[in-house]
Motif scaffolding. Structure first.
Motif, PDB file in Angstrom:
ATOM      1  N   ILE A   1       0.851  -1.181   0.000  1.00 37.77           N
ATOM      2  CA  ILE A   1       0.000   0.000   0.000  1.00 37.77           C
ATOM      3  C   ILE A   1       0.891   1.237   0.000  1.00 37.77           C
ATOM      4  CG2 ILE A   1      -0.227  -0.019   2.539  1.00 37.77           C
ATOM      5  CD1 ILE A   1      -3.118   1.091   2.068  1.00 37.77           C
ATOM      6  N   HIS A   2       0.560   2.199  -0.870  1.00 39.32           N
ATOM      7  CA  HIS A   2       1.360   3.401  -1.064  1.00 39.32           C
ATOM      8  C   HIS A   2       0.465   4.613  -0.807  1.00 39.32           C
ATOM      9  CE1 HIS A   2       4.131   0.673  -3.245  1.00 39.32           C
ATOM     10  NE2 HIS A   2       2.999   0.182  -3.747  1.00 39.32           N
ATOM     11  N   GLY A   3       0.901   5.511   0.067  1.00 37.91           N
ATOM     12  CA  GLY A   3       0.102   6.673   0.424  1.00 37.91           C
ATOM     13  C   GLY A   3       0.493   7.924  -0.337  1.00 37.91           C
TER      14      GLY A   3
ATOM     15  N   GLU B   1      -3.532  20.457  -2.296  1.00 44.98           N
ATOM     16  CA  GLU B   1      -4.461  21.543  -2.585  1.00 44.98           C
ATOM     17  C   GLU B   1      -5.852  21.239  -2.041  1.00 44.98           C
ATOM     18  OE1 GLU B   1      -6.260  23.234  -6.662  1.00 44.98           O
ATOM     19  OE2 GLU B   1      -4.119  23.639  -6.388  1.00 44.98           O
ATOM     20  N   LEU B   2      -6.289  19.987  -2.199  1.00 44.52           N
ATOM     21  CA  LEU B   2      -7.630  19.603  -1.753  1.00 44.52           C
ATOM     22  C   LEU B   2      -7.613  18.947  -0.376  1.00 44.52           C
ATOM     23  CD1 LEU B   2      -9.072  18.150  -5.088  1.00 44.52           C
ATOM     24  CD2 LEU B   2      -9.374  20.454  -4.136  1.00 44.52           C
ATOM     25  N   ASP B   3      -6.415  18.736   0.183  1.00 45.70           N
ATOM     26  CA  ASP B   3      -6.262  18.079   1.479  1.00 45.70           C
ATOM     27  C   ASP B   3      -6.959  16.707   1.479  1.00 45.70           C
ATOM     28  OD1 ASP B   3      -5.292  17.792   4.056  1.00 45.70           O
ATOM     29  OD2 ASP B   3      -7.064  18.717   4.972  1.00 45.70           O
ATOM     30  N   GLN B   4      -6.698  15.945   0.420  1.00 43.29           N
ATOM     31  CA  GLN B   4      -7.258  14.603   0.286  1.00 43.29           C
ATOM     32  C   GLN B   4      -6.137  13.576   0.301  1.00 43.29           C
ATOM     33  OE1 GLN B   4      -9.415  14.756  -3.432  1.00 43.29           O
ATOM     34  NE2 GLN B   4     -11.349  15.182  -2.412  1.00 43.29           N
ATOM     35  N   GLU B   5      -6.382  12.459   0.991  1.00 42.14           N
ATOM     36  CA  GLU B   5      -5.421  11.359   1.054  1.00 42.14           C
ATOM     37  C   GLU B   5      -5.904  10.220   0.164  1.00 42.14           C
ATOM     38  OE1 GLU B   5      -5.498  10.602   5.228  1.00 42.14           O
ATOM     39  OE2 GLU B   5      -4.065  12.190   5.701  1.00 42.14           O
ATOM     40  N   HIS B   6      -4.990   9.661  -0.628  1.00 43.86           N
ATOM     41  CA  HIS B   6      -5.319   8.584  -1.553  1.00 43.86           C
ATOM     42  C   HIS B   6      -4.298   7.465  -1.384  1.00 43.86           C
ATOM     43  CE1 HIS B   6      -7.912  11.489  -3.667  1.00 43.86           C
ATOM     44  NE2 HIS B   6      -6.897  12.328  -3.588  1.00 43.86           N
TER      45      HIS B   6
ATOM     46  N   LEU C   1      -5.707   1.947  -7.892  1.00 44.65           N
ATOM     47  CA  LEU C   1      -5.624   3.321  -7.410  1.00 44.65           C
ATOM     48  C   LEU C   1      -6.932   3.636  -6.693  1.00 44.65           C
ATOM     49  CD1 LEU C   1      -4.115   5.075 -10.569  1.00 44.65           C
ATOM     50  CD2 LEU C   1      -2.919   3.901  -8.704  1.00 44.65           C
ATOM     51  N   TYR C   2      -6.859   3.832  -5.381  1.00 44.00           N
ATOM     52  CA  TYR C   2      -8.065   4.055  -4.579  1.00 44.00           C
ATOM     53  C   TYR C   2      -8.132   5.535  -4.230  1.00 44.00           C
ATOM     54  CZ  TYR C   2     -11.811   2.887  -1.302  1.00 44.00           C
ATOM     55  OH  TYR C   2     -13.029   2.795  -0.653  1.00 44.00           O
TER      56      TYR C   2
END
Length: 205
Positions: A25-27, A32-37, A92-93
């Motif tokens: 798993i790769h973080g 800019e959007l403060d989103q974690e994927h 890709l989640y």
């Protein structure tokens, strides 16, 4: 599409055993959007290999709560199974709940659907576009994993166009028609007729 690469950042990687196999798993973060994927990778490949991938947008209700209002959870499981069976691949989640409107707004949209609207009408009634997702971070994710040629598991041709616009070579698109139920048949028909998703027409008979 030319995403600002300094907008996106790789964070860390770790092992992730699953019921299907041992992934990494790769973080990543969209500053800019403060989103974690996250990306899940399985197996090994050379830089020129065609790698099976799926871009999967987060769906708490389908992925984690087993809802049959949509086909998301079934598609997620099938994609992970396909990757392991093929010996390599990437999922890709993306944290883009409800095609980008967020979890609580998705619940509001569900309520409108209970009253007779379809999924597109509900989003638009709430003041959103039918699909607000952005795939810009996928470029960094795939570059980090050294993937440049893909077999894209999707029924949504727009995902392939997004990757192509970022310089990713979409060699093949593989349909992923799984999780069709009586509860979501109209939802899938709407995605086909209004959003351009490509499903076999016999699913609606």
């Amino acid at each position: 599409m030319n995403p600002k690469l300094d907008q996106y950042q790789y964070v860390s990687s770790a092992m992730l055993p699953t019921r299907w196999g041992k992934f990494q798993i790769h973080g990543f973060i969209d500053n800019e959007l403060d989103q974690e994927h996250v990306a899940l990778s399985y197996g090994e490949w050379n830089i020129d290999d065609v790698v099976p991938i799926r871009i999967h947008s987060e769906c708490l209700t389908g992925d984690a709560l087993f809802s049959t209002r949509c086909d998301c959870g079934a598609q997620l499981e099938k994609a992970l199974q396909n990757i392991v069976q093929q010996g390599k691949g990437v999922l890709l989640y993306l944290r883009q709940e409800g095609r980008g409107i967020g979890l609580l707004n998705k619940i509001r949209a569900y309520q409108l659907q209970d009253q007779g609207m379809d999924t597109v009408e509900a989003n638009e009634h709430l003041g959103f576009d039918a699909d607000m997702r952005d795939y810009g971070i996928c470029k960094l994710m795939l570059e980090k994993l050294q993937v440049s040629n893909v077999n894209l598991m999707t029924n949504n041709p727009k995902k392939g166009l997004a990757l192509t616009s970022m310089g990713i070579n979409v060699v093949q698109r593989t349909p992923i028609d799984h999780g069709i139920t009586d509860d979501n048949r109209n939802y899938i028909r709407t995605k086909t007729e209004k959003l351009g998703h490509q499903f076999d027409k016999h699913l609606f008979k």
